[in-house]
Write a protein that holds these residues in place. Structure first.
Motif, PDB file in Angstrom:
ATOM      1  N   LEU A 199      -2.996 -42.354 -15.130  1.00 54.60           N
ATOM      2  CA  LEU A 199      -4.279 -41.604 -15.569  1.00 54.60           C
ATOM      3  C   LEU A 199      -4.981 -40.912 -14.543  1.00 54.60           C
ATOM      4  O   LEU A 199      -5.570 -39.719 -14.446  1.00 54.60           O
ATOM      5  CB  LEU A 199      -5.157 -42.676 -15.922  1.00 54.60           C
ATOM      6  N   MET A 200      -5.055 -41.444 -13.225  1.00 57.41           N
ATOM      7  CA  MET A 200      -5.398 -40.668 -11.906  1.00 57.41           C
ATOM      8  C   MET A 200      -4.805 -39.421 -11.679  1.00 57.41           C
ATOM      9  O   MET A 200      -5.435 -38.529 -11.400  1.00 57.41           O
ATOM     10  CB  MET A 200      -5.406 -41.684 -10.827  1.00 57.41           C
ATOM     11  N   GLY A 201      -3.484 -39.423 -11.663  1.00 58.46           N
ATOM     12  CA  GLY A 201      -2.545 -38.322 -11.560  1.00 58.46           C
ATOM     13  C   GLY A 201      -3.029 -37.262 -12.713  1.00 58.46           C
ATOM     14  O   GLY A 201      -3.067 -35.972 -12.271  1.00 58.46           O
ATOM     15  N   PHE A 202      -2.747 -37.487 -13.857  1.00 65.40           N
ATOM     16  CA  PHE A 202      -3.268 -36.712 -14.988  1.00 65.40           C
ATOM     17  C   PHE A 202      -4.726 -36.288 -14.973  1.00 65.40           C
ATOM     18  O   PHE A 202      -4.650 -35.049 -15.107  1.00 65.40           O
ATOM     19  CB  PHE A 202      -3.073 -37.579 -16.177  1.00 65.40           C
ATOM     20  N   PHE A 203      -5.754 -37.079 -14.441  1.00 66.99           N
ATOM     21  CA  PHE A 203      -6.937 -36.411 -14.423  1.00 66.99           C
ATOM     22  C   PHE A 203      -7.116 -35.265 -13.096  1.00 66.99           C
ATOM     23  O   PHE A 203      -7.664 -34.318 -13.404  1.00 66.99           O
ATOM     24  CB  PHE A 203      -7.894 -37.241 -14.018  1.00 66.99           C
ATOM     25  N   VAL A 204      -6.224 -35.527 -12.205  1.00 66.88           N
ATOM     26  CA  VAL A 204      -6.507 -34.326 -11.259  1.00 66.88           C
ATOM     27  C   VAL A 204      -5.545 -33.041 -11.697  1.00 66.88           C
ATOM     28  O   VAL A 204      -6.266 -31.945 -11.667  1.00 66.88           O
ATOM     29  CB  VAL A 204      -5.287 -34.872  -9.843  1.00 66.88           C
ATOM     30  N   VAL A 205      -4.612 -33.085 -12.359  1.00 60.91           N
ATOM     31  CA  VAL A 205      -4.242 -31.845 -13.162  1.00 60.91           C
ATOM     32  C   VAL A 205      -4.957 -31.417 -14.364  1.00 60.91           C
ATOM     33  O   VAL A 205      -5.386 -30.009 -14.220  1.00 60.91           O
ATOM     34  CB  VAL A 205      -2.655 -32.235 -13.743  1.00 60.91           C
ATOM     35  N   ARG A 206      -5.659 -32.350 -14.963  1.00 65.33           N
ATOM     36  CA  ARG A 206      -6.428 -31.773 -16.203  1.00 65.33           C
ATOM     37  C   ARG A 206      -7.838 -31.304 -15.659  1.00 65.33           C
ATOM     38  O   ARG A 206      -8.145 -30.044 -16.135  1.00 65.33           O
ATOM     39  CB  ARG A 206      -6.717 -33.156 -17.174  1.00 65.33           C
ATOM     40  N   GLU A 207      -8.260 -31.718 -14.679  1.00 66.01           N
ATOM     41  CA  GLU A 207      -9.737 -31.293 -14.321  1.00 66.01           C
ATOM     42  C   GLU A 207      -9.483 -30.223 -13.508  1.00 66.01           C
ATOM     43  O   GLU A 207     -10.097 -29.245 -13.292  1.00 66.01           O
ATOM     44  CB  GLU A 207     -10.354 -32.160 -13.418  1.00 66.01           C
ATOM     45  N   GLY A 208      -8.328 -29.869 -12.686  1.00 64.00           N
ATOM     46  CA  GLY A 208      -7.916 -28.821 -12.195  1.00 64.00           C
ATOM     47  C   GLY A 208      -7.966 -27.537 -13.189  1.00 64.00           C
ATOM     48  O   GLY A 208      -8.442 -26.370 -12.577  1.00 64.00           O
ATOM     49  N   MET A 241     -26.266 -39.081 -14.090  1.00 62.54           N
ATOM     50  CA  MET A 241     -25.071 -39.849 -14.712  1.00 62.54           C
ATOM     51  C   MET A 241     -23.936 -39.121 -14.368  1.00 62.54           C
ATOM     52  O   MET A 241     -22.653 -39.811 -14.367  1.00 62.54           O
ATOM     53  CB  MET A 241     -25.168 -40.118 -16.347  1.00 62.54           C
ATOM     54  N   GLY A 242     -23.841 -38.390 -13.439  1.00 55.54           N
ATOM     55  CA  GLY A 242     -22.616 -37.708 -12.859  1.00 55.54           C
ATOM     56  C   GLY A 242     -21.574 -38.559 -12.514  1.00 55.54           C
ATOM     57  O   GLY A 242     -20.247 -38.712 -12.691  1.00 55.54           O
ATOM     58  N   TRP A 243     -22.051 -39.275 -11.436  1.00 56.93           N
ATOM     59  CA  TRP A 243     -21.422 -40.353 -10.573  1.00 56.93           C
ATOM     60  C   TRP A 243     -20.717 -41.493 -11.414  1.00 56.93           C
ATOM     61  O   TRP A 243     -19.606 -41.941 -11.288  1.00 56.93           O
ATOM     62  CB  TRP A 243     -21.903 -40.999  -9.212  1.00 56.93           C
ATOM     63  N   PHE A 244     -21.565 -41.710 -12.192  1.00 56.28           N
ATOM     64  CA  PHE A 244     -21.307 -42.962 -13.057  1.00 56.28           C
ATOM     65  C   PHE A 244     -20.092 -42.689 -13.970  1.00 56.28           C
ATOM     66  O   PHE A 244     -19.355 -43.185 -14.063  1.00 56.28           O
ATOM     67  CB  PHE A 244     -22.483 -43.441 -14.002  1.00 56.28           C
ATOM     68  N   TRP A 245     -20.283 -41.419 -14.716  1.00 54.81           N
ATOM     69  CA  TRP A 245     -19.238 -41.000 -15.579  1.00 54.81           C
ATOM     70  C   TRP A 245     -17.946 -40.840 -14.899  1.00 54.81           C
ATOM     71  O   TRP A 245     -16.716 -40.972 -15.608  1.00 54.81           O
ATOM     72  CB  TRP A 245     -19.778 -39.724 -16.462  1.00 54.81           C
ATOM     73  N   MET A 246     -17.893 -40.200 -13.703  1.00 54.68           N
ATOM     74  CA  MET A 246     -16.758 -40.136 -13.103  1.00 54.68           C
ATOM     75  C   MET A 246     -15.890 -41.235 -12.877  1.00 54.68           C
ATOM     76  O   MET A 246     -14.677 -41.295 -12.756  1.00 54.68           O
ATOM     77  CB  MET A 246     -16.709 -39.091 -11.592  1.00 54.68           C
ATOM     78  N   ILE A 247     -16.453 -42.384 -12.733  1.00 55.17           N
ATOM     79  CA  ILE A 247     -15.804 -43.678 -12.368  1.00 55.17           C
ATOM     80  C   ILE A 247     -15.680 -44.398 -13.764  1.00 55.17           C
ATOM     81  O   ILE A 247     -14.545 -44.988 -14.017  1.00 55.17           O
ATOM     82  CB  ILE A 247     -16.694 -44.317 -11.528  1.00 55.17           C
ATOM     83  N   ALA A 248     -16.447 -44.251 -14.539  1.00 43.24           N
ATOM     84  CA  ALA A 248     -16.467 -44.982 -15.987  1.00 43.24           C
ATOM     85  C   ALA A 248     -15.322 -44.322 -16.753  1.00 43.24           C
ATOM     86  O   ALA A 248     -14.759 -45.175 -17.684  1.00 43.24           O
ATOM     87  CB  ALA A 248     -17.973 -45.142 -16.588  1.00 43.24           C
ATOM     88  N   GLU A 249     -15.164 -43.080 -16.903  1.00 43.52           N
ATOM     89  CA  GLU A 249     -14.330 -42.622 -17.797  1.00 43.52           C
ATOM     90  C   GLU A 249     -12.999 -43.109 -17.657  1.00 43.52           C
ATOM     91  O   GLU A 249     -12.247 -43.599 -18.559  1.00 43.52           O
ATOM     92  CB  GLU A 249     -14.149 -41.183 -17.551  1.00 43.52           C
ATOM     93  N   PRO A 250     -12.321 -43.126 -16.355  1.00 44.12           N
ATOM     94  CA  PRO A 250     -10.695 -43.862 -16.529  1.00 44.12           C
ATOM     95  C   PRO A 250     -10.943 -45.261 -16.767  1.00 44.12           C
ATOM     96  O   PRO A 250      -9.976 -45.924 -17.271  1.00 44.12           O
ATOM     97  CB  PRO A 250     -10.558 -43.233 -15.078  1.00 44.12           C
ATOM     98  N   MET A 251     -12.252 -45.879 -16.236  1.00 45.80           N
ATOM     99  CA  MET A 251     -12.280 -47.531 -16.321  1.00 45.80           C
ATOM    100  C   MET A 251     -12.127 -47.776 -17.871  1.00 45.80           C
ATOM    101  O   MET A 251     -11.643 -48.795 -18.158  1.00 45.80           O
ATOM    102  CB  MET A 251     -13.351 -47.860 -15.457  1.00 45.80           C
ATOM    103  N   ILE A 252     -13.141 -47.030 -18.436  1.00 49.34           N
ATOM    104  CA  ILE A 252     -13.202 -47.500 -20.118  1.00 49.34           C
ATOM    105  C   ILE A 252     -12.064 -47.051 -20.807  1.00 49.34           C
ATOM    106  O   ILE A 252     -11.466 -47.809 -21.533  1.00 49.34           O
ATOM    107  CB  ILE A 252     -14.395 -46.462 -20.512  1.00 49.34           C
ATOM    108  N   PHE A 253     -11.382 -46.016 -20.377  1.00 53.13           N
ATOM    109  CA  PHE A 253     -10.162 -45.655 -20.888  1.00 53.13           C
ATOM    110  C   PHE A 253      -9.038 -46.455 -20.653  1.00 53.13           C
ATOM    111  O   PHE A 253      -8.249 -46.884 -21.677  1.00 53.13           O
ATOM    112  CB  PHE A 253      -9.441 -44.156 -20.415  1.00 53.13           C
ATOM    113  N   THR A 254      -9.138 -47.200 -19.244  1.00 55.38           N
ATOM    114  CA  THR A 254      -7.931 -48.146 -19.045  1.00 55.38           C
ATOM    115  C   THR A 254      -8.227 -49.519 -19.905  1.00 55.38           C
ATOM    116  O   THR A 254      -7.362 -50.118 -20.509  1.00 55.38           O
ATOM    117  CB  THR A 254      -8.241 -48.442 -17.628  1.00 55.38           C
TER     118      THR A 254
END
Length: 271
Positions: free
Chosen positions: A83-92, A41-54
């Motif tokens: 969201l996309m920008g924040f996730f880059v910083v957070r995941e880093g 489910m790795g690919w699914f959650w990488m896409i689903a997390e920001p989508m669900i949050f949005t």
């Protein structure tokens, strides 16, 4: 898998850069397989997390009408970019926490250093996040929503800048979290407050001036505002946004993180 010896296949000496490049390539392939293949489910959650949050935030918008507070940008594209920008910083930052422990066995090779694991993991993360962002842009275009940047070159530069800050924070917390385990708990605890204080969900222009002065110490806010200004030409950034202040933070954290890795290299390897 690891072709990282100082001599090439025909016995020729290899330069330090060639050895380092081989280390990074091997570690990158190892991380990529682990990140994308081990979890079905790795690919699914990488896409689903920001989508669900949005989707959740769009539903909340129906009650508070947050789009009325944004000048020069539609609410949904504005929030997706944030969201996309924040996730880059957070995941880093958060991916740096477990990078050293996950690659501990590889430090038996003298060519592999703890800092390599953080650099490779952050590079992989920005590649994945960039791919996901492009998928969001294509999906938005298919739905008739304008999510293409008005200043594409500036947008790419600001995206790179956000990755630099995430990398710098990741370098710092990778050492601090390995030496003091409680640091990892603190970093994970502040993720949600950072999400709010970075202006990801709601615009911060209407905050009282005395409060905004303190919020503006957060460098992520500056990076996100610059990224949004690149996407939406008419967008009015929060007063006080500074690219210089942001880059001081990005370069400062990277320099501090590299110095910490040099200082505590032996202790990190021996853990």
């Amino acid at each position: 898998m690891f072709q990282i010896f100082s001599r090439g296949p025909h016995g020729t000496e290899r330069s330090p850069w060639q050895v380092t490049r081989s280390v990074w390539y091997a570690m990158f392939m190892r991380e990529a397989i682990s990140r994308t293949m081990t979890d079905r489910m790795g690919w699914f959650w990488m896409i689903a997390e920001p989508m669900i949050f949005t989707l959740i935030m769009v539903g909340i918008r129906g009650f508070i009408r947050g789009d009325r507070l944004i000048v020069g940008a539609e609410f949904i594209p504005w929030m997706i970019v944030g969201l996309m920008g924040f996730f880059v910083v957070r995941e880093g930052m958060t991916r740096g926490l477990g990078a050293i422990e996950a690659n501990q066995a590889l430090f038996a090779y003298r060519q592999v250093q703890p800092v390599d694991s953080v650099l490779v993991r952050n590079f992989l993360e920005v590649m994945l996040r960039t791919l996901i962002f492009l998928l969001f842009i294509v999906g938005a275009m298919m739905l008739g929503m304008d999510l293409t940047p008005d200043k594409a070159l500036y947008a790419m530069w600001d995206w790179f800048a956000l990755w630099c800050l995430g990398l710098g924070l990741g370098l710092v917390v990778s050492v601090a979290g390995s030496l003091v385990p409680e640091v990892g708990k603190i970093v994970r605890m502040i993720n949600m407050p950072l999400l709010i204080l970075s202006g990801v969900i709601f615009p911060l222009n209407n905050l009282p001036h005395w409060l905004l002065e303190y919020v503006m110490y957060n460098p992520i806010l500056h990076g996100l505002e610059l990224l949004r200004a690149s996407f939406f030409e008419g967008y009015k950034v929060v007063h006080g946004t500074s690219a210089l202040y942001y880059w001081w933070w990005a370069l400062g954290t990277m320099a501090l993180g590299l110095l910490m890795h040099m200082r505590f290299r032996d202790r990190l390897k021996a853990k």
